[in-house]
Design an enzyme around this catalytic site. Structure first.
Site, PDB file in Angstrom:
ATOM      1  N   CYS A   1      43.454  31.376  41.325  1.00 23.24           N
ATOM      2  CA  CYS A   1      42.182  30.642  41.340  1.00 23.24           C
ATOM      3  C   CYS A   1      42.007  29.832  40.051  1.00 23.24           C
ATOM      4  O   CYS A   1      41.268  28.847  40.047  1.00 23.24           O
ATOM      5  CB  CYS A   1      40.997  31.584  41.577  1.00 23.24           C
ATOM      6  SG  CYS A   1      40.817  32.897  40.360  1.00 23.24           S
TER       7      CYS A   1
ATOM      8  N   GLN B   1      40.136  41.790  38.840  1.00 24.53           N
ATOM      9  CA  GLN B   1      41.049  42.531  37.970  1.00 24.53           C
ATOM     10  C   GLN B   1      40.322  43.608  37.178  1.00 24.53           C
ATOM     11  O   GLN B   1      40.858  44.703  36.991  1.00 24.53           O
ATOM     12  CB  GLN B   1      41.764  41.560  37.030  1.00 24.53           C
ATOM     13  CG  GLN B   1      42.763  42.252  36.120  1.00 24.53           C
ATOM     14  CD  GLN B   1      43.543  41.271  35.282  1.00 24.53           C
ATOM     15  OE1 GLN B   1      43.736  40.126  35.667  1.00 24.53           O
ATOM     16  NE2 GLN B   1      43.999  41.713  34.125  1.00 24.53           N
TER      17      GLN B   1
ATOM     18  N   HIS C   1      46.149  34.410  37.665  1.00 27.53           N
ATOM     19  CA  HIS C   1      45.214  34.216  38.774  1.00 27.53           C
ATOM     20  C   HIS C   1      45.377  32.820  39.361  1.00 27.53           C
ATOM     21  O   HIS C   1      45.192  31.815  38.672  1.00 27.53           O
ATOM     22  CB  HIS C   1      43.771  34.398  38.271  1.00 27.53           C
ATOM     23  CG  HIS C   1      43.482  35.803  37.863  1.00 27.53           C
ATOM     24  ND1 HIS C   1      42.691  36.628  38.609  1.00 27.53           N
ATOM     25  CD2 HIS C   1      43.887  36.528  36.794  1.00 27.53           C
ATOM     26  CE1 HIS C   1      42.609  37.810  38.017  1.00 27.53           C
ATOM     27  NE2 HIS C   1      43.337  37.777  36.922  1.00 27.53           N
TER      28      HIS C   1
ATOM     29  N   CYS D   1      41.951  37.851  45.070  1.00 32.36           N
ATOM     30  CA  CYS D   1      40.664  37.707  44.399  1.00 32.36           C
ATOM     31  C   CYS D   1      39.547  37.724  45.439  1.00 32.36           C
ATOM     32  O   CYS D   1      39.606  36.982  46.429  1.00 32.36           O
ATOM     33  CB  CYS D   1      40.677  36.397  43.633  1.00 32.36           C
ATOM     34  SG  CYS D   1      39.072  35.751  43.193  1.00 32.36           S
ATOM     35  N   GLU D   2      38.556  38.559  45.216  1.00 30.52           N
ATOM     36  CA  GLU D   2      37.464  38.656  46.190  1.00 30.52           C
ATOM     37  C   GLU D   2      36.549  37.428  46.176  1.00 30.52           C
ATOM     38  O   GLU D   2      35.755  37.250  47.085  1.00 30.52           O
ATOM     39  CB  GLU D   2      36.653  39.930  45.962  1.00 30.52           C
ATOM     40  CG  GLU D   2      35.877  39.981  44.682  1.00 30.52           C
ATOM     41  CD  GLU D   2      35.192  41.318  44.462  1.00 30.52           C
ATOM     42  OE1 GLU D   2      34.108  41.314  43.848  1.00 30.52           O
ATOM     43  OE2 GLU D   2      35.722  42.364  44.871  1.00 30.52           O
ATOM     44  N   HIS D   3      36.678  36.583  45.172  1.00 28.66           N
ATOM     45  CA  HIS D   3      35.822  35.403  45.088  1.00 28.66           C
ATOM     46  C   HIS D   3      36.365  34.210  45.861  1.00 28.66           C
ATOM     47  O   HIS D   3      35.602  33.425  46.419  1.00 28.66           O
ATOM     48  CB  HIS D   3      35.613  34.998  43.627  1.00 28.66           C
ATOM     49  CG  HIS D   3      34.961  36.059  42.817  1.00 28.66           C
ATOM     50  ND1 HIS D   3      35.321  36.344  41.524  1.00 28.66           N
ATOM     51  CD2 HIS D   3      33.969  36.927  43.130  1.00 28.66           C
ATOM     52  CE1 HIS D   3      34.580  37.335  41.077  1.00 28.66           C
ATOM     53  NE2 HIS D   3      33.752  37.705  42.024  1.00 28.66           N
ATOM     54  N   HIS D   4      37.700  34.037  45.852  1.00 30.12           N
ATOM     55  CA  HIS D   4      38.301  32.856  46.480  1.00 30.12           C
ATOM     56  C   HIS D   4      39.355  33.207  47.527  1.00 30.12           C
ATOM     57  O   HIS D   4      39.921  32.311  48.150  1.00 30.12           O
ATOM     58  CB  HIS D   4      38.958  31.963  45.419  1.00 30.12           C
ATOM     59  CG  HIS D   4      38.021  31.549  44.338  1.00 30.12           C
ATOM     60  ND1 HIS D   4      37.975  32.183  43.105  1.00 30.12           N
ATOM     61  CD2 HIS D   4      37.066  30.599  44.303  1.00 30.12           C
ATOM     62  CE1 HIS D   4      37.046  31.622  42.357  1.00 30.12           C
ATOM     63  NE2 HIS D   4      36.481  30.655  43.053  1.00 30.12           N
TER      64      HIS D   4
END
Length: 180
Positions: free
Chosen positions: A142, A112, A140, A71-74
């Site tokens: 996250c 995703q 996920h 995940c590019e956020h976490h």
């Protein structure tokens, strides 16, 4: 990258001299390089001219392609299965190339929703198909390890291009063939 991992481990209070962490920054750097190796690949490289002439015009469906991404956020993993269909227009793609296309995009920092679209557009570009459909079902970390901590939640994303977007019968045939 190894030095960055050393800084991260030190910042959380770890002792880099502890036996269990002796080579961890190097191992973590190698692992992260592998997990993001999709940046060094191109669509032409992974498909390797495996497009072949064919008179088949019926749907081709490759189901249950396993994938792992970050995940590019976490920077936490998400993983699941990809189902890809296309309606050939004079060409078919070697079956293993669907897994290779999936892997190339999954081995990049992702969300995703974008992964689904990228796979569909790549298959369309390579095959020049009348239509392409992609469904991804994934879990996920996250959502499981942090935040709301929902262990059984999954996410489904879809992308329809060409006839799969405009022809309800083709869309229905695809969705009925894809497992829940």
């Amino acid at each position: 990258m190894q030095q960055s991992y050393e800084k991260i481990l030190t910042a959380v209070g770890e002792d880099l001299q502890r036996p269990g962490l002796k080579d961890t920054p190097l191992r973590a750097a190698k692992a992260f390089s592998y997990l993001t190796s999709g940046y060094t690949q191109s669509l032409q490289e992974v498909t390797n001219d495996a497009v072949f002439p064919s008179d088949n015009r019926e749907m081709v469906l490759v189901k249950n392609i396993e994938f792992y991404s970050l995940c590019e956020h976490h920077l936490l993993p998400f993983y699941g299965r990809v189902h890809i269909a296309y309606l050939p227009e004079g060409h078919v793609l070697g079956l293993s190339k669907f897994a290779r296309i999936t892997e190339m995009f999954a081995r990049r920092l992702q969300i995703q929703e974008n992964l689904t679209q990228q796979i569909a557009e790549a298959v369309q570009e390579v095959t020049q198909a009348r239509g392409v459909a992609v469904v991804i079902d994934s879990a996920h970390m996250c959502m499981m390890m942090r935040g709301v901590q929902k262990q059984s939640s999954t996410t489904r994303t879809v992308s329809f291009l060409g006839e799969f977007k405009t022809n309800q019968e083709s869309k229905r045939e695809f969705l009925q063939a894809v497992p829940d």
